[in-house]
Design a protein around this motif. Sequence first.
Motif, mmCIF file in Angstrom:
data_model
loop_
_atom_site.group_PDB
_atom_site.id
_atom_site.type_symbol
_atom_site.label_atom_id
_atom_site.label_comp_id
_atom_site.label_asym_id
_atom_site.label_seq_id
_atom_site.Cartn_x
_atom_site.Cartn_y
_atom_site.Cartn_z
ATOM 1 N N HIS A 221 36.522 46.297 45.768
ATOM 2 C CA HIS A 221 35.157 46.782 45.991
ATOM 3 C C HIS A 221 34.196 46.229 44.945
ATOM 4 C CE1 HIS A 221 36.874 50.354 48.451
ATOM 5 N NE2 HIS A 221 36.707 49.276 49.188
ATOM 6 N N TRP A 222 34.678 46.036 43.733
ATOM 7 C CA TRP A 222 33.842 45.382 42.723
ATOM 8 C C TRP A 222 33.532 43.954 43.167
ATOM 9 C CZ3 TRP A 222 31.669 47.536 38.377
ATOM 10 C CH2 TRP A 222 31.034 46.655 37.498
ATOM 11 N N ASP A 223 34.538 43.248 43.670
ATOM 12 C CA ASP A 223 34.345 41.881 44.139
ATOM 13 C C ASP A 223 33.353 41.829 45.301
ATOM 14 O OD1 ASP A 223 36.231 41.094 42.273
ATOM 15 O OD2 ASP A 223 37.878 41.048 43.713
ATOM 16 N N GLU A 224 33.391 42.830 46.174
ATOM 17 C CA GLU A 224 32.463 42.858 47.290
ATOM 18 C C GLU A 224 31.025 43.074 46.803
ATOM 19 O OE1 GLU A 224 34.722 44.150 51.243
ATOM 20 O OE2 GLU A 224 34.723 45.748 49.753
ATOM 21 N N ALA A 225 30.844 43.910 45.790
ATOM 22 C CA ALA A 225 29.511 44.062 45.200
ATOM 23 C C ALA A 225 29.035 42.731 44.631
ATOM 24 C CB ALA A 225 29.538 45.138 44.111
ATOM 25 N N PHE A 226 29.925 42.021 43.952
ATOM 26 C CA PHE A 226 29.599 40.699 43.419
ATOM 27 C C PHE A 226 29.210 39.746 44.545
ATOM 28 C CE2 PHE A 226 31.178 36.367 42.436
ATOM 29 C CZ PHE A 226 30.300 36.036 41.413
ATOM 30 N N GLY A 227 29.928 39.809 45.664
ATOM 31 C CA GLY A 227 29.630 38.946 46.798
ATOM 32 C C GLY A 227 28.225 39.120 47.315
ATOM 33 N N TYR A 228 27.731 40.346 47.305
ATOM 34 C CA TYR A 228 26.372 40.610 47.790
ATOM 35 C C TYR A 228 25.301 40.087 46.836
ATOM 36 C CZ TYR A 228 27.600 43.489 51.846
ATOM 37 O OH TYR A 228 28.043 43.930 53.073
ATOM 38 N N PHE A 229 25.660 39.784 45.587
ATOM 39 C CA PHE A 229 24.673 39.211 44.675
ATOM 40 C C PHE A 229 24.377 37.762 45.044
ATOM 41 C CE2 PHE A 229 23.504 37.693 40.239
ATOM 42 C CZ PHE A 229 22.239 38.266 40.252
ATOM 43 N N GLY A 230 25.318 37.099 45.722
ATOM 44 C CA GLY A 230 25.051 35.780 46.285
ATOM 45 C C GLY A 230 25.037 34.635 45.297
ATOM 46 N N VAL A 231 25.971 34.637 44.345
ATOM 47 C CA VAL A 231 25.999 33.559 43.364
ATOM 48 C C VAL A 231 27.384 32.919 43.323
ATOM 49 C CG1 VAL A 231 24.220 34.622 41.927
ATOM 50 C CG2 VAL A 231 26.634 35.109 41.459
ATOM 51 N N PRO A 232 27.462 31.648 42.855
ATOM 52 C CA PRO A 232 28.769 30.994 42.706
ATOM 53 C C PRO A 232 29.545 31.578 41.532
ATOM 54 C CG PRO A 232 27.027 29.582 41.860
ATOM 55 C CD PRO A 232 26.343 30.744 42.503
ATOM 56 N N VAL A 233 30.823 31.272 41.475
ATOM 57 C CA VAL A 233 31.687 31.852 40.448
ATOM 58 C C VAL A 233 31.310 31.379 39.050
ATOM 59 C CG1 VAL A 233 33.615 32.177 42.025
ATOM 60 C CG2 VAL A 233 33.442 30.034 40.739
ATOM 61 N N ASP A 234 30.604 30.233 38.947
ATOM 62 C CA ASP A 234 30.219 29.710 37.631
ATOM 63 C C ASP A 234 28.730 29.911 37.346
ATOM 64 O OD1 ASP A 234 29.531 27.933 39.633
ATOM 65 O OD2 ASP A 234 30.060 26.125 38.504
ATOM 66 N N PHE A 235 28.122 30.863 38.022
ATOM 67 C CA PHE A 235 26.742 31.257 37.711
ATOM 68 C C PHE A 235 26.712 31.884 36.314
ATOM 69 C CE2 PHE A 235 23.220 34.365 38.022
ATOM 70 C CZ PHE A 235 22.223 33.582 38.562
ATOM 71 N N PRO A 236 25.673 31.650 35.506
ATOM 72 C CA PRO A 236 24.459 30.888 35.782
ATOM 73 C C PRO A 236 24.499 29.424 35.340
ATOM 74 C CG PRO A 236 24.141 32.153 33.797
ATOM 75 C CD PRO A 236 25.540 32.462 34.282
ATOM 76 N N THR A 237 25.682 28.935 34.921
ATOM 77 C CA THR A 237 25.761 27.504 34.655
ATOM 78 C C THR A 237 25.373 26.724 35.894
ATOM 79 O OG1 THR A 237 27.520 27.855 33.026
ATOM 80 C CG2 THR A 237 27.296 25.631 33.948
#
Length: 383
Positions: A221-237
């Motif tokens: 569920h934490w990962d799903e919240a992250f998914g809704y933020f809409g960023v790549p795994v290496d954000f903000p680089t």
Amino acid sequence: MSRLAVRLTFAPIIYQRKNIVKYIFPICLIGLIVTASSCKKEDPDPTPEETGYTIPTTYAFTNVDHTGQTQRIAMLDELSSYMNTGKISGTVLDAQKMKDMYANAGNPFSDATLNGSGKQLKNKTYAADQSLFDSYFDNLALASQSTVAGSNGVAGVVASSSDASKTYLLDANGIEYNQLIRKGLMGAIFYYQATSYYLENIVTDDNNTVTSGEGTAMEHHWDEAFGYFGVPVDFPTNTSDAAYWGSYSNQRDAVLGSNKTMMDAFLKGRAAISNKDYTSRDEAVTTLREMWERICVGSAIHYLNSVKLNLANDGVRCHELSECLGFIYSLKYNVDRKITDSQITDVLNHIGTNLYNVTATDLDNARDLLSTIYGLDDIKNIL
């Protein structure tokens, strides 16, 4: 079920009132660099010696799956692309097609994987507002039936007075429903689901039973919240692939410092969950909700400032104000929001229901009310 108990129905002319004010954040100026961060010196990232575990610098955890969120972002992309064709004079939009894309009914997407995903936008929208978005599709389709150019009191396509190649489909009051729907669903789905469903209920999730590919329920569920933020795994680089909220975080980052704050909190919280450090998890939840809300209100203020520069340009003014309205409406979806329903109504009343008639004073009043509520007076002119 989330404890978010909000019944403010956001339509251009109808609002209800209810809620309380929480959290107030301080602001400080440092030299010539103005930010919206706290006056307290930012704490350095915790070290493994302090936490007992390592927090990665990218979202490189095991058993991560937020496919559903990625698919819904793609669905909104296709829906937005279709709605955007309405700005071409003579193109009539099909309300039922938009509703089918919203509910993923009848194989409406060009991407077959979305049609067969079992996912949809509608059932993840804040329940009280699902029918409202259906009415927005009707309004957008109706405006597209106009055979004349739009103007005050007349629906139709309106061109920018400074660049005739830029056109906008507006209703008789200047509302660009394409943007109101797009920004509204960012709030009613992505923002609401992340801040007021997943992060709200995370404390009751199981964190012992591991499902292959998903981790524990709490991790998932934490990962799903992250998914809704809409960023790549290496954000903000990597900011080039940021979408929706991630994109707006990046646009506001120079003033709010939002990119690192959001990503660090997502990384900290996920690592904390995997190591059963619930104090750090809860701190990350608070940070995410606070900064996500600041991105939302900061974007609304940004558009209010921008509209003042385009006040005489009907197309651009109404376009940007429609985007602004979407962000203002979205403020209600955070369970720990600072702003009340009555304050949202006050802001909207300053803008009014006819975007052709808004004045610079109206825009200043709306902006100043928001900046005061959120403690952003020192940076309201540069957002």
